[in-house]
Design a protein around this motif. Structure first.
Motif, PDB file in Angstrom:
ATOM      1  N   SER A   2      98.250  56.394  -3.502  1.00  0.00           N
ATOM      2  CA  SER A   2      99.623  56.881  -3.419  1.00  0.00           C
ATOM      3  C   SER A   2     100.301  56.400  -2.145  1.00  0.00           C
ATOM      4  CB  SER A   2      99.622  58.413  -3.451  1.00  0.00           C
ATOM      5  OG  SER A   2     100.928  58.888  -3.274  1.00  0.00           O
ATOM      6  N   ARG A   3     101.597  56.096  -2.246  1.00  0.00           N
ATOM      7  CA  ARG A   3     102.384  55.716  -1.087  1.00  0.00           C
ATOM      8  C   ARG A   3     103.144  56.903  -0.519  1.00  0.00           C
ATOM      9  NH1 ARG A   3     102.823  52.836  -4.851  1.00  0.00           N
ATOM     10  NH2 ARG A   3     103.251  50.754  -5.408  1.00  0.00           N
ATOM     11  N   ASP A  63     109.629  61.960  -6.743  1.00  0.00           N
ATOM     12  CA  ASP A  63     108.329  61.343  -6.480  1.00  0.00           C
ATOM     13  C   ASP A  63     107.976  60.321  -7.559  1.00  0.00           C
ATOM     14  OD1 ASP A  63     107.868  62.723  -4.127  1.00  0.00           O
ATOM     15  OD2 ASP A  63     106.655  64.282  -5.078  1.00  0.00           O
ATOM     16  N   GLU A  67     107.541  56.256  -6.927  1.00  0.00           N
ATOM     17  CA  GLU A  67     106.327  55.534  -7.308  1.00  0.00           C
ATOM     18  C   GLU A  67     106.630  54.411  -8.300  1.00  0.00           C
ATOM     19  OE1 GLU A  67     102.979  55.709  -6.388  1.00  0.00           O
ATOM     20  OE2 GLU A  67     103.754  56.926  -4.735  1.00  0.00           O
TER      21      GLU A  67
END
Length: 161
Positions: A2-3, A63, A67
């Motif tokens: 995940s970023r 979110d 992504e």
């Protein structure tokens, strides 16, 4: 991997019609385009009247959108529909994309002057995160296929940064 920052969770949802990767017609360079649902302008000759109805969109969290659209090789375009119809929901996404180094174009049927006169805090904050605004409604009698990044001659490109 995940970023997203550790512990970050943004559950605000946006109504999204589509996400198009690798566009070269919705702003300069290679772009990921998010088409948001809902448009109050209902321009005669609109190329996407399906976008007028907010209910035609799918719910996506900020979110999820981050992504889906984060790619260090592409920049971002917000289109629609009318992105400013969801300014409160979109502004956190714009801030995160901007902070990650993305260059953001936004298309609106409102003019820059109208957005400033409306003085809606969410709209102003969203605009502040964008680098370029393409403004003005599509006017069928001013349609011009020779224009770059616009559909009609009345629409203007504002380089905000």
């Amino acid at each position: 991997m995940s970023r997203l920052p550790v512990g970050h969770l943004d559950t605000e949802t946006c109504k999204v019609l589509d996400i198009v990767h690798d566009s070269v017609v919705d702003g300069e360079g290679l772009r990921t385009v998010i088409f948001f649902a809902g448009c109050p302008h209902r321009c005669d000759g609109c190329h996407n009247p399906y976008s007028w109805n907010m209910d035609n969109g799918s719910d996506m969290t900020v979110d999820e959108l981050f992504e889906e659209t984060f790619n260090p090789l592409t920049n971002i375009t917000f289109s629609g529909g009318e992105p400013f119809a969801q300014a409160r929901q979109i502004k956190p996404l714009a801030k995160r994309l901007k902070a990650s180094g993305r260059h953001i174009w936004i298309y609106s049927g409102y003019t820059l002057e109208q957005l400033r006169e409306r003085n809606d805090p969410d709209e102003i904050e969203l605009l502040a995160s964008c680098d370029v605004l393409v403004d003005g409604p599509f006017i069928l009698s001013e349609r011009d296929l020779t224009l770059s990044f616009r559909g009609s001659r009345n629409q203007r490109i504002h380089f905000l940064t």
